[in-house]
Design a protein around this motif. Structure first.
Motif, PDB file in Angstrom:
ATOM      1  N   CYS A 151       0.825  -1.215   0.000  1.00 30.57           N
ATOM      2  CA  CYS A 151       0.000   0.000   0.000  1.00 30.57           C
ATOM      3  C   CYS A 151       0.855   1.259   0.000  1.00 30.57           C
ATOM      4  O   CYS A 151       0.336   2.358   0.172  1.00 30.57           O
ATOM      5  N   SER A 152       2.150   1.120  -0.215  1.00 33.69           N
ATOM      6  CA  SER A 152       3.051   2.274  -0.125  1.00 33.69           C
ATOM      7  C   SER A 152       2.733   3.346  -1.159  1.00 33.69           C
ATOM      8  O   SER A 152       2.932   4.521  -0.914  1.00 33.69           O
ATOM      9  N   TRP A 153       2.223   2.984  -2.300  1.00 28.36           N
ATOM     10  CA  TRP A 153       1.912   3.937  -3.382  1.00 28.36           C
ATOM     11  C   TRP A 153       0.419   4.268  -3.435  1.00 28.36           C
ATOM     12  O   TRP A 153      -0.008   5.058  -4.259  1.00 28.36           O
ATOM     13  N   SER A 154      -0.369   3.655  -2.567  1.00 27.69           N
ATOM     14  CA  SER A 154      -1.819   3.806  -2.566  1.00 27.69           C
ATOM     15  C   SER A 154      -2.273   4.755  -1.456  1.00 27.69           C
ATOM     16  O   SER A 154      -1.604   4.897  -0.429  1.00 27.69           O
ATOM     17  N   LEU A 155      -3.441   5.353  -1.643  1.00 26.35           N
ATOM     18  CA  LEU A 155      -4.037   6.158  -0.571  1.00 26.35           C
ATOM     19  C   LEU A 155      -4.240   5.333   0.693  1.00 26.35           C
ATOM     20  O   LEU A 155      -4.151   5.846   1.805  1.00 26.35           O
ATOM     21  N   VAL A 156      -4.494   4.045   0.528  1.00 21.55           N
ATOM     22  CA  VAL A 156      -4.739   3.148   1.661  1.00 21.55           C
ATOM     23  C   VAL A 156      -3.521   3.093   2.589  1.00 21.55           C
ATOM     24  O   VAL A 156      -3.652   2.852   3.786  1.00 21.55           O
ATOM     25  N   GLY A 157      -2.348   3.350   2.051  1.00 25.49           N
ATOM     26  CA  GLY A 157      -1.138   3.353   2.867  1.00 25.49           C
ATOM     27  C   GLY A 157      -1.131   4.425   3.939  1.00 25.49           C
ATOM     28  O   GLY A 157      -0.321   4.388   4.856  1.00 25.49           O
ATOM     29  N   ALA A 158      -2.032   5.380   3.858  1.00 31.34           N
ATOM     30  CA  ALA A 158      -2.117   6.453   4.858  1.00 31.34           C
ATOM     31  C   ALA A 158      -3.079   6.107   5.993  1.00 31.34           C
ATOM     32  O   ALA A 158      -3.263   6.919   6.901  1.00 31.34           O
ATOM     33  N   LEU A 159      -3.690   4.917   5.966  1.00 35.67           N
ATOM     34  CA  LEU A 159      -4.587   4.521   7.059  1.00 35.67           C
ATOM     35  C   LEU A 159      -3.786   4.326   8.344  1.00 35.67           C
ATOM     36  O   LEU A 159      -2.793   3.598   8.359  1.00 35.67           O
ATOM     37  N   ASN A 160      -4.218   4.948   9.392  1.00 38.57           N
ATOM     38  CA  ASN A 160      -3.587   4.787  10.700  1.00 38.57           C
ATOM     39  C   ASN A 160      -4.366   3.801  11.547  1.00 38.57           C
ATOM     40  O   ASN A 160      -5.515   3.461  11.256  1.00 38.57           O
ATOM     41  N   HIS A 161      -3.724   3.364  12.639  1.00 36.11           N
ATOM     42  CA  HIS A 161      -4.358   2.481  13.612  1.00 36.11           C
ATOM     43  C   HIS A 161      -5.332   3.272  14.476  1.00 36.11           C
ATOM     44  O   HIS A 161      -5.074   4.421  14.829  1.00 36.11           O
TER      45      HIS A 161
ATOM     46  N   CYS B 278     -13.186   1.596  10.259  1.00 39.24           N
ATOM     47  CA  CYS B 278     -13.104   0.832   9.005  1.00 39.24           C
ATOM     48  C   CYS B 278     -12.607  -0.582   9.296  1.00 39.24           C
ATOM     49  O   CYS B 278     -11.962  -0.827  10.310  1.00 39.24           O
ATOM     50  N   ARG B 279     -12.899  -1.481   8.378  1.00 37.40           N
ATOM     51  CA  ARG B 279     -12.407  -2.860   8.441  1.00 37.40           C
ATOM     52  C   ARG B 279     -11.918  -3.264   7.062  1.00 37.40           C
ATOM     53  O   ARG B 279     -12.339  -2.712   6.046  1.00 37.40           O
ATOM     54  N   VAL B 280     -11.046  -4.267   7.031  1.00 35.72           N
ATOM     55  CA  VAL B 280     -10.597  -4.871   5.776  1.00 35.72           C
ATOM     56  C   VAL B 280     -11.497  -6.068   5.518  1.00 35.72           C
ATOM     57  O   VAL B 280     -11.591  -6.973   6.342  1.00 35.72           O
TER      58      VAL B 280
ATOM     59  N   THR C  85      -9.685   4.932  10.076  1.00 36.43           N
ATOM     60  CA  THR C  85      -8.707   4.100  10.771  1.00 36.43           C
ATOM     61  C   THR C  85      -9.096   2.630  10.691  1.00 36.43           C
ATOM     62  O   THR C  85     -10.268   2.291  10.526  1.00 36.43           O
ATOM     63  N   ILE C  86      -8.072   1.779  10.804  1.00 36.60           N
ATOM     64  CA  ILE C  86      -8.285   0.340  10.960  1.00 36.60           C
ATOM     65  C   ILE C  86      -7.557  -0.087  12.230  1.00 36.60           C
ATOM     66  O   ILE C  86      -6.613   0.580  12.661  1.00 36.60           O
ATOM     67  N   ASN C  87      -7.994  -1.177  12.826  1.00 41.54           N
ATOM     68  CA  ASN C  87      -7.333  -1.691  14.020  1.00 41.54           C
ATOM     69  C   ASN C  87      -6.267  -2.681  13.572  1.00 41.54           C
ATOM     70  O   ASN C  87      -6.583  -3.758  13.082  1.00 41.54           O
ATOM     71  N   TYR C  88      -5.018  -2.310  13.737  1.00 38.88           N
ATOM     72  CA  TYR C  88      -3.918  -3.165  13.289  1.00 38.88           C
ATOM     73  C   TYR C  88      -3.933  -4.524  13.985  1.00 38.88           C
ATOM     74  O   TYR C  88      -3.411  -5.491  13.453  1.00 38.88           O
ATOM     75  N   ARG C  89      -4.515  -4.591  15.175  1.00 36.24           N
ATOM     76  CA  ARG C  89      -4.594  -5.882  15.879  1.00 36.24           C
ATOM     77  C   ARG C  89      -5.454  -6.883  15.118  1.00 36.24           C
ATOM     78  O   ARG C  89      -5.320  -8.085  15.295  1.00 36.24           O
TER      79      ARG C  89
ATOM     80  N   CYS D 285       0.422   3.768  20.722  1.00 41.35           N
ATOM     81  CA  CYS D 285      -0.927   4.072  20.259  1.00 41.35           C
ATOM     82  C   CYS D 285      -1.364   5.449  20.762  1.00 41.35           C
ATOM     83  O   CYS D 285      -1.225   5.760  21.947  1.00 41.35           O
ATOM     84  N   LYS D 286      -1.901   6.255  19.844  1.00 40.80           N
ATOM     85  CA  LYS D 286      -2.393   7.582  20.207  1.00 40.80           C
ATOM     86  C   LYS D 286      -3.726   7.501  20.934  1.00 40.80           C
ATOM     87  O   LYS D 286      -4.123   8.449  21.609  1.00 40.80           O
ATOM     88  N   CYS D 287      -4.432   6.376  20.795  1.00 38.97           N
ATOM     89  CA  CYS D 287      -5.731   6.210  21.459  1.00 38.97           C
ATOM     90  C   CYS D 287      -5.580   5.874  22.938  1.00 38.97           C
ATOM     91  O   CYS D 287      -6.192   6.496  23.792  1.00 38.97           O
ATOM     92  N   CYS D 288      -4.778   4.836  23.195  1.00 42.50           N
ATOM     93  CA  CYS D 288      -4.711   4.303  24.561  1.00 42.50           C
ATOM     94  C   CYS D 288      -3.347   4.455  25.233  1.00 42.50           C
ATOM     95  O   CYS D 288      -3.223   4.195  26.419  1.00 42.50           O
ATOM     96  N   GLY D 289      -2.331   4.860  24.452  1.00 40.05           N
ATOM     97  CA  GLY D 289      -0.997   5.031  25.013  1.00 40.05           C
ATOM     98  C   GLY D 289      -0.228   3.730  25.153  1.00 40.05           C
ATOM     99  O   GLY D 289       0.927   3.735  25.609  1.00 40.05           O
ATOM    100  N   GLU D 290      -0.809   2.604  24.742  1.00 40.52           N
ATOM    101  CA  GLU D 290      -0.152   1.309  24.847  1.00 40.52           C
ATOM    102  C   GLU D 290       0.929   1.160  23.783  1.00 40.52           C
ATOM    103  O   GLU D 290       0.785   1.655  22.672  1.00 40.52           O
TER     104      GLU D 290
END
Length: 127
Positions: free
Chosen positions: A66-76, A82-84, A102-106, A118-123
């Motif tokens: 996704c390095s060349w795609s807009l999708v590559g800018a999705l953050n956690h 969003c989901r895949v 955002t998508i959940n990388y987990r 993580c910017k959400c929870c600090g973990e």
């Protein structure tokens, strides 16, 4: 609110925009409202042999580039909007225009190539 220099670096394409920030980070934002279940973007089809910070793992050990795609800018996001699903990024809920996508990388990654705080929870995210 974006500064004038930041605003110049944003472009809207197919209902989404990548925003680049002065700290070097970027994110993918909704430029229009998305309905729950609506396809936001198709994932690229090109796979790469190893994960990187812009890839998305679509099957165990299979990563799309996704390095060349807009999708590559999705953050956690811990509470991602969003989901895949089936080679697409879909809205998991109704998403108003102007909201970061955002998508959940987990849920997508078995291992991370670039651990982060993580910017959400600090973990510390480092699996």
């Amino acid at each position: 609110m974006l500064s004038k220099s930041e605003a110049k670096r944003h472009a809207v394409l197919d209902g989404v925009e990548v925003r680049h920030f002065e700290d070097g980070s970027r994110g993918l934002y909704a430029a229009k409202q998305f309905r729950q279940g609506e396809t936001i973007k198709k994932l690229p089809e090109q796979t790469i042999p190893e994960r990187d910070m812009y890839s998305i793992e679509v099957y165990p050990g299979v990563h799309v580039d996704c390095s060349w795609s807009l999708v590559g800018a999705l953050n956690h996001g811990c509470y991602a909007n969003c989901r895949v699903r089936n080679g697409k990024i879909v809205a998991w809920e109704c998403i108003p225009a102007g909201t970061e996508l955002t998508i959940n990388y987990r849920l997508t990654e078995t291992h991370l190539s670039n651990p982060f705080t993580c910017k959400c929870c600090g973990e510390e995210m480092k699996w």
